[in-house]
Design an enzyme around this catalytic site. Structure first.
Site, PDB file in Angstrom:
ATOM      1  N   LYS B  69     -10.364 -21.377 -51.407  1.00  0.00           N
ATOM      2  CA  LYS B  69      -9.267 -19.686 -51.053  1.00  0.00           C
ATOM      3  C   LYS B  69      -7.595 -19.312 -51.318  1.00  0.00           C
ATOM      4  CE  LYS B  69      -8.636 -18.015 -46.634  1.00  0.00           C
ATOM      5  NZ  LYS B  69      -8.580 -17.834 -45.487  1.00  0.00           N
ATOM      6  N   LYS B 230       8.220 -19.688 -36.379  1.00  0.00           N
ATOM      7  CA  LYS B 230       7.077 -19.018 -35.590  1.00  0.00           C
ATOM      8  C   LYS B 230       6.969 -20.003 -33.919  1.00  0.00           C
ATOM      9  CE  LYS B 230       5.626 -15.771 -39.029  1.00  0.00           C
ATOM     10  NZ  LYS B 230       3.957 -15.103 -39.054  1.00  0.00           N
TER      11      LYS B 230
END
Lengths: 328, 328
Positions: B69, B230
């Protein structure tokens, strides 16, 4: 948002040898100037082959783009009538991530490899190079000669081919005569081909060194070795050469120098530099008429992305090309 | 040799939530059984975004395929009306390297992420789970709920959304009522949503912990953190959890645990295992009613390849789909 989709023949119609040589020179210059990002190739291994992922981005020398080549190598494919190497490039716009074009990269891969050899010859061979020796005479030998004719005025080629492929040597000789008007000769002894030439181009998959001796002043394009254990040039000869690699990490792992490096016969300090450093003017190329230079080519993702970028640019307003809105 | 070419809507028509959940369960089981190969993601960074290359192969659980991908992330795209995330998958046949299909993977990416959360909920939540809390109510929250409804009989959802997106919380609530007949409520205090639920799903891009407290027995699907720095769940709470990651290398680098790991607040030994090990039966899942479990999802290439494989299988004899002979 339309994405171009190109087959092999469509790419071949657009990507000329001259365009490939230009793209690859810009790519290596950008690489040498630090205007490229290229993470290591990654491999998936299968029982009968492998798949390599080769991402890169370019941001200099007029090239602005990024992408990835997905290439598969299955040596046994020949027996079932399939290509052994198949590849697709996805090119994206780094500004916003949109996919610009998805193209077959089988032809592109052959040509960008030839173009790297041509660039190395331009930067490293003696300027008045007129003769080239070819060890190996298959499709990649043709790509090498085709691209090299874009940068040097060769007059004669000498060809050696392992006995199994001797027919291909004759075919190559005829083709070189027809396509470029070169004087072409096929030789049975490899030393006849490796000596007395200005450039030597090796394109075999050999795991045993074939080339033992060259004349002073020769530039060698060592193209064939692309995996651990492969070697075309004898270690004693490599040690006499000014060694230039396309990329240190790839070359030391799978290029012509991988065997001498793994044996400790040559060290990292023995490598003069990367081709991009010479293209960018950061390191000198050839420094004397008698110097033997060796370019170790493994094939870089920046070459693929640069060629794909010029193909995409050339597409321009062509309306004959198939496009698809992937996001539709 | 024809290669299928699929747009987003064509993929969406074929890849149902049930199919995505099945694909992802098979993928994680194969991963846990050592029937997958997945080199690290590689990144290219651009001034306003990045491109990630995610190759993987699967060779077990009925899945035989490989691919890559190529996904771009450009957060500022929203302001110019482009998707922030765009992706293309190339699926190849590992037997001979031929490209089977090139497909848009924007929808596929959203759904395979939802499917991983669903699988984690199936393996780790209390079996009688009926209520879910959602911190974040955007597109990924919907994908999570859609896929989770394939594996659990939820009856009610509670929703909290950072004030900036409060409209999206109401929209999500209406949609959950309409689509699944769920009792849905929007809350202003995040603790009202994180407590008193069986499952908690966090899908925000937060860099400051939002979730401080959950009830005993909760399963947390921590989906939002996908980059260094994060963090959605407070470190003190993470330390109380049985932590399951999708992949140790990715999670410790860019998942929910990356901040606690980098601070030394949790260690590698504190991680119970990878989801595939539980799917494959090599490690136990939940061991008690009061246990708090946390699944740290970063998104794996095996999820993409497995979904693409089932899409390709489902194509079968479909003749409505566009194909191209790349090698023509």
């Amino acid at each position: 948002m339309q994405t171009g989709i190109l087959t092999r023949s469509e790419v071949a119609r657009i990507l000329t040898p001259a365009m490939a040589v230009k793209a690859v020179e810009l790519a290596f210059t950008a690489h040498g100037m630090g205007q490229a990002e290229m993470p290591p190739k990654s491999y998936l291994t299968f029982p009968r082959g492998d798949m390599r992922s080769m991402p890169a981005s370019l941001f200099g020398q007029g090239l602005q783009g990024a992408g990835i080549k997905c290439v598969t190598v299955h040596p046994e494919n020949r027996s079932v009538g399939l290509p052994t190497v198949m590849a697709i490039v996805i090119l994206i716009n780094p500004e916003n991530g949109t996919p610009l074009v998805v193209m077959d990269a089988t032809h592109l891969t052959a040509l960008r490899t030839g173009a790297a050899g041509a660039l190395a010859a331009k930067l490293l061979a003696v300027p008045a190079a007129r003769t080239a020796g070819f060890v190996g005479s298959g499709a990649q030998a043709r790509a090498q000669l085709t691209c090299t004719m874009e940068v040097l005025r060769l007059e004669a080629v000498k060809i050696w081919q392992h006995a199994r492929g001797s027919k291909s040597a004759e075919d190559f000789a005829h083709w070189a005569e027809e396509a470029f008007g070169l004087a072409a000769s096929v030789h049975r002894e490899v030393d006849e081909v490796t000596t007395g030439v200005d450039i030597l181009v090796t394109t075999t998959p050999s795991r045993e060194p074939i080339v033992r001796t060259v004349s002073p002043g020769t530039h060698i394009n060592a193209i064939g070795a692309d995996a651990k254990g492969k070697q075309e040039i004898g270690t004693d000869l490599v040690k006499k050469c000014t060694i230039i690699v396309d990329d240190w990490a790839q070359a030391s792992h799978s290029g012509e120098i991988n065997v001498p490096i793994s044996e400790g016969a040559i060290l990292k300090e023995d490598v003069h530099g990367q081709l991009g450093e010479i293209a960018a003017g950061k390191k000198p190329g050839r420094t004397g008429k008698g110097e033997i230079t060796l370019f170790d080519s493994t094939g870089l993702a920046i070459q693929d992305v640069a060629c794909a970028l010029l193909v995409h640019k050339a597409l321009g307003e062509m309306t004959t090309t198939q496009t698809l809105d992937f996001l539709a």
